[in-house]
Write an enzyme that holds these catalytic residues in place. Structure first.
Site, PDB file in Angstrom:
ATOM      1  N   ASP A  44      30.719  41.592  33.711  1.00 54.90           N
ATOM      2  CA  ASP A  44      31.588  40.420  33.643  1.00 54.90           C
ATOM      3  C   ASP A  44      31.216  39.422  34.747  1.00 54.90           C
ATOM      4  O   ASP A  44      30.905  38.260  34.489  1.00 54.90           O
ATOM      5  CB  ASP A  44      33.056  40.860  33.779  1.00 54.90           C
ATOM      6  CG  ASP A  44      34.040  39.738  33.484  1.00 54.90           C
ATOM      7  OD1 ASP A  44      33.612  38.608  33.209  1.00 54.90           O
ATOM      8  OD2 ASP A  44      35.259  40.001  33.526  1.00 54.90           O
ATOM      9  N   SER A  54      28.028  44.704  37.297  1.00 58.15           N
ATOM     10  CA  SER A  54      27.262  43.472  37.463  1.00 58.15           C
ATOM     11  C   SER A  54      26.295  43.667  38.621  1.00 58.15           C
ATOM     12  O   SER A  54      26.576  44.427  39.552  1.00 58.15           O
ATOM     13  CB  SER A  54      28.197  42.292  37.759  1.00 58.15           C
ATOM     14  OG  SER A  54      28.728  41.768  36.558  1.00 58.15           O
ATOM     15  N   ASP A 109      39.234  46.351  26.910  1.00 60.24           N
ATOM     16  CA  ASP A 109      38.849  46.808  28.249  1.00 60.24           C
ATOM     17  C   ASP A 109      40.124  47.138  29.036  1.00 60.24           C
ATOM     18  O   ASP A 109      41.064  46.336  29.068  1.00 60.24           O
ATOM     19  CB  ASP A 109      38.068  45.667  28.928  1.00 60.24           C
ATOM     20  CG  ASP A 109      37.338  46.102  30.183  1.00 60.24           C
ATOM     21  OD1 ASP A 109      37.108  47.313  30.353  1.00 60.24           O
ATOM     22  OD2 ASP A 109      36.989  45.215  30.990  1.00 60.24           O
TER      23      ASP A 109
HETATM   24 ZN   LIG Z   1      36.357  48.243  34.383  1.00 62.69          ZN
END
Ligand SMILES: [Zn+2]
Length: 349
Positions: A268, A226, A83
């Site tokens: 996340d 998220s 990432d």
């Molecule tokens: Zn990102």
């Protein structure tokens, strides 16, 4: 199943019309939570690690935990993704370690903070694509700049400052040949994304739809996605936390994205909230406990619950058995002979 190419996972998702959650990890318990959720829902899955995660866990621990996951869940197609790679060298080291895809985030300079120019972004991303594709590894690029900061990475500020320009996205895809593209449509990293439930003035789904129409073969990626659900915020605050009120990206907006070319959704914060809430609850209710398993077990279970829910909402649930892995050397052949090209102008011919 060996670790699978992220490109294959996303191609299959496009065929099936669903999205795949890419969940960030730093440690063993998070990997276990994701794999149990994948088993529970029969889902293919992407596990991703940022530079911060690699520094926290160390590369060798991370890689061997991923191999353990692949060994323990042979029925689950599993990709290992870097990432927000900040430079060619970061991507190169991930590929040498065994990651099956990398993100080269050339929207920022190598400091991970300062926005770069379009030409700088094209140059570094193309260099990573050439190196990666030769080795059968897929690449995610980013065009436009997301808001917020996570793990020390990000330009900060609002997600609306530098949204993706569709013309630039097309030129970027053509010149770099990326497999997938993260676009900036108003989202931010971290827990504090929106100060109220987002509407079209702050979350530009119309822009996403336009980009997909212009780039039908490039898989789109939603970062900072998220949902930051209120119930997870409430558990933390109920047991002594002090989160400020905040809104994330509503699941129904992500589902609209999935109908319009979004194949990878990065999550996340929701998992961090679930873990922290579960641990706070044990500490508050049973202050006499001191065995880390007494709070790590509920924390892991809380994360598994969130991941399984997202897998169902993104539509990847039930699709683990749809295909078998294409070997990474065979992916390299596909890149070499052009059958895996996503370039829009090539595709149009
Ligand atoms: Zn990102």
């Amino acid at each position: 199943m060996p670790l699978v190419s992220t490109r294959q996972l996303l191609d299959e998702a496009a065929k099936g019309g669903y999205g795949v959650g890419a969940f960030n990890v730093n440690d063993m318990e998070q990997i276990q939570a994701i794999m149990e959720a994948a088993k529970e829902t029969n889902s293919p899955v992407i596990i991703q690690a940022s530079r911060g995660a690699r520094a926290f866990a160390q590369d060798n621990y991370l890689y061997h935990l991923m191999l353990a996951a692949a060994e323990l869940y042979p029925q689950i197609p599993l990709a290992m993704h870097l990432d927000h790679g900040n430079s060619f060298e970061t991507c190169e080291s991930a590929i040498k370690l065994g990651f099956t895809s990398v993100m080269m985030d050339g929207s920022l300079k190598a400091d991970g903070k300062t926005p770069s120019t379009f030409e700088e972004n094209v140059e570094v991303t193309k260099k990573v694509v050439d190196y990666a594709h030769e080795r059968g590894i897929s690449v995610e690029g980013e065009i436009g700049v997301l808001g917020g900061i996570e793990d020390g990475h990000g330009a900060g500020g609002s997600g609306l400052a530098r949204v993706t320009d569709p013309d630039q996205a097309v030129e970027f895809a053509e010149r770099t040949g990326v497999d997938s593209l993260a676009i900036a449509i108003g989202t931010s990293h971290g827990a504090y994304k929106f100060t109220k439930k987002p509407d079209g003035s702050v979350l530009k789904m119309d822009l996403l739809i336009k980009i997909h129409q212009r780039l039908p073969k490039t898989h789109l990626v939603m970062h900072g996605s998220s949902s930051v659900p209120k119930d997870l915020q409430d558990i933390i605050n109920q047991y002594g936390g002090k989160l400020k009120e905040t809104w994330g990206v509503p699941v129904e907006e992500i589902q609209l994205g999935i109908k319009n070319g979004v194949r990878k959704i990065n999550v996340d914060t929701d998992n961090r909230l679930a873990i922290t809430g579960a641990i706070r609850k044990v500490f508050a209710e049973s202050p006499e406990k001191f065995d880390p398993r007494d709070y790590m077990k509920p924390a892991r279970a809380a994360m598994q619950k969130v991941v399984a829910l997202r897998m169902t909402q993104f539509g990847q649930a039930g699709h683990a058995g749809d295909y078998t892995a294409i070997s990474i050397p065979d992916m390299a052949k596909g890149y070499a002979n052009g059958s895996l090209s996503t370039k829009p102008l090539v595709a149009a011919k």
